[in-house]
Design a protein around this motif. Structure first.
Motif, short mmCIF file in Angstrom:
data_model
loop_
_atom_site.label_atom_id
_atom_site.label_comp_id
_atom_site.label_asym_id
_atom_site.label_seq_id
_atom_site.Cartn_x
_atom_site.Cartn_y
_atom_site.Cartn_z
N ASP A 1 65.67 101.68 -136.07
CA ASP A 1 65.81 100.27 -135.69
C ASP A 1 64.97 99.41 -136.62
O ASP A 1 63.78 99.67 -136.80
N SER B 1 73.73 97.24 -132.61
CA SER B 1 73.02 96.20 -133.34
C SER B 1 73.24 94.84 -132.67
O SER B 1 74.26 94.60 -132.02
N THR C 1 67.74 93.00 -133.54
CA THR C 1 67.67 94.41 -133.93
C THR C 1 68.90 94.86 -134.70
O THR C 1 70.03 94.66 -134.26
N LYS D 1 70.51 98.29 -135.91
CA LYS D 1 70.47 99.74 -135.73
C LYS D 1 71.16 100.36 -136.95
O LYS D 1 72.34 100.11 -137.20
N VAL E 1 63.83 95.44 -136.94
CA VAL E 1 63.80 94.25 -136.10
C VAL E 1 63.39 93.04 -136.93
O VAL E 1 62.28 92.96 -137.44
#
Length: 299
Positions: free
Chosen positions: A233, A189, A288, A290, A235
Motif C-alpha cells: 500500500d 485502490s 491509498t 494498492k 498512501v
C-alpha cells in the motif's frame, strides 16, 4: 502544498489455496512453473477505453512530471528491484515522459520506451533524444517476437482492459530466460474516496480495476513464471479534497471510458465533509494506492 506519500508494508504469509486471496501484504514468493489447473476464467469488467486513456494522458503530458509524486515513488521501488547494472535490450511499457527509461539506459540497458499516449511519447523524445520511444498499446506491442531481455512497467498496465492480452504480449516479446519487473495498481485502490462518495450520496466515479488474482492467473496462463510478488500500500496525503481529486486528474487518470458528471460546489462540500469524517488523520486526507510488484520470468 505538494502531497507527501507514505509507504506501508505489513508482511503476511502467502496462502497457497487458490480459493483464497493470493496477494497478501508484504513480500511473498510464488513458485509456479507455468500453467496451473487452478486458474480462474475471470474477465475484466473495467470498461476502460484505450482511446480515452491515450487522450487523457496526452493532455496531462506537460504537467505530469510536476504532479506524479506517488507514481514516481512506486516506479522507484520497481527500479530498485532490478539488477544493477543492466544489459541487453529493455522495454519500458507505459514510459510516460521518459524519466525512468532514461534512468534504465544510464544503468546500461539499450532501452525502448513505449506509451499509448502520443503526447507522452512526444515529450519523452524531446526530453531524452538518446532513448528510442514509440507509441503503442501494451495489448498489441509494436515489436517482433522474443526481442527484449528485460521488460519494465510501472503504474501503466492497470489502464488496459485485458490482463490476458497484456500477459500474452509480455510473453511474446520477452526472450527465453528474459524477465519482467511490473508494478500494477489493483482493485481496492482509492477505497477512502469510494467510501466518502458513498457517504456523501454521490455516484461512484472510480474505475473498476482488475484484482491481483486476475493478473496473477493471466501471467501464469500465458506461460510466465511468477518468481516474486510483493503487495504494498502506498498512501498519498492531501490537505483538502480538491487537491486530492486533482492529483488523480492531473496525471491523466481522471477518466477512463465512462462519462462522469462533474461535481458541483455543493457536491465538493459534501464530499470533503464525508472524507474528513471517515478517513482524515490529523486533518490530512489519505488516498491509498494498492500495488502489486511482480517479478516475471519467461522459461
Amino acid at each position: 502544498m505538494s502531497p507527501q506519500s507514505l509507504a506501508k508494508q505489513a508482511p503476511q504469509p502467502l496462502k497457497q489455496d487458490l480459493s483464497q486471496p493470493l496477494c497478501q501484504q508484504g513480500a511473498v514468493a510464488v513458485h509456479a512453473a507455468s500453467h496451473s489447473d487452478g486458474l480462474l476464467d475471470s474477465q475484466s469488467e473495467s470498461g476502460i477505453s484505450e482511446a480515452v486513456i491515450a487522450k487523457q494522458f496526452s493532455k496531462a503530458a506537460n504537467k505530469y512530471d510536476n504532479e506524479a509524486h506517488i507514481q514516481c515513488e512506486i516506479a522507484q521501488a520497481g527500479l530498485n528491484n532490478l539488477p544493477i547494472p543492466l544489459k541487453g535490450d529493455l522495454l519500458d511499457i507505459g514510459c510516460a515522459t521518459g524519466a525512468h527509461s532514461d534512468e534504465l539506459q544510464q544503468r546500461g540497458a539499450n532501452v525502448t520506451g513505449v506509451d499509448i499516449a502520443p503526447g507522452m511519447v512526444h515529450r519523452a523524445q524531446a526530453r531524452f533524444p538518446d532513448v528510442n520511444f514509440k507509441q503503442g498499446s501494451a495489448q498489441s506491442l509494436p515489436f517482433q517476437n522474443s526481442c527484449f531481455s528485460t521488460v519494465f512497467s510501472s503504474m501503466a498496465l492497470q489502464w488496459c482492459n485485458s490482463p490476458q492480452a497484456v500477459a500474452s504480449e509480455l510473453y511474446r516479446v520477452l526472450k527465453p530466460s528474459g524477465m519482467a519487473e511490473i508494478a500494477i495498481m489493483v482493485s481496492g485502490s482509492f477505497s477512502e474516496l469510494q467510501k466518502a462518495r458513498s457517504v456523501a450520496q454521490l455516484p461512484a466515479a472510480v474505475t473498476r480495476l482488475p484484482e491481483a488474482r486476475l493478473w496473477l492467473n493471466s501471467f501464469l496462463g500465458a506461460g510466465l513464471r511468477v518468481s516474486r510478488l510483493i503487495n504494498k500500500d502506498y498512501v498519498d496525503e492531501h490537505q483538502d479534497v480538491l487537491s486530492l481529486l486533482r492529483s488523480i486528474k492531473n496525471v491523466g487518470a481522471g477518466a477512463t471510458g465512462a462519462k462522469q458528471q462533474s461535481l458541483s460546489r455543493s457536491d465538493i462540500k459534501k464530499l470533503s465533509l464525508a472524507y474528513k469524517n471517515i478517513s482524515a488523520v490529523d486533518g490530512v486526507l489519505p488516498l491509498t494506492y494498492k500495488v502489486c510488484h511482480f517479478r516475471l520470468e519467461k522459461p
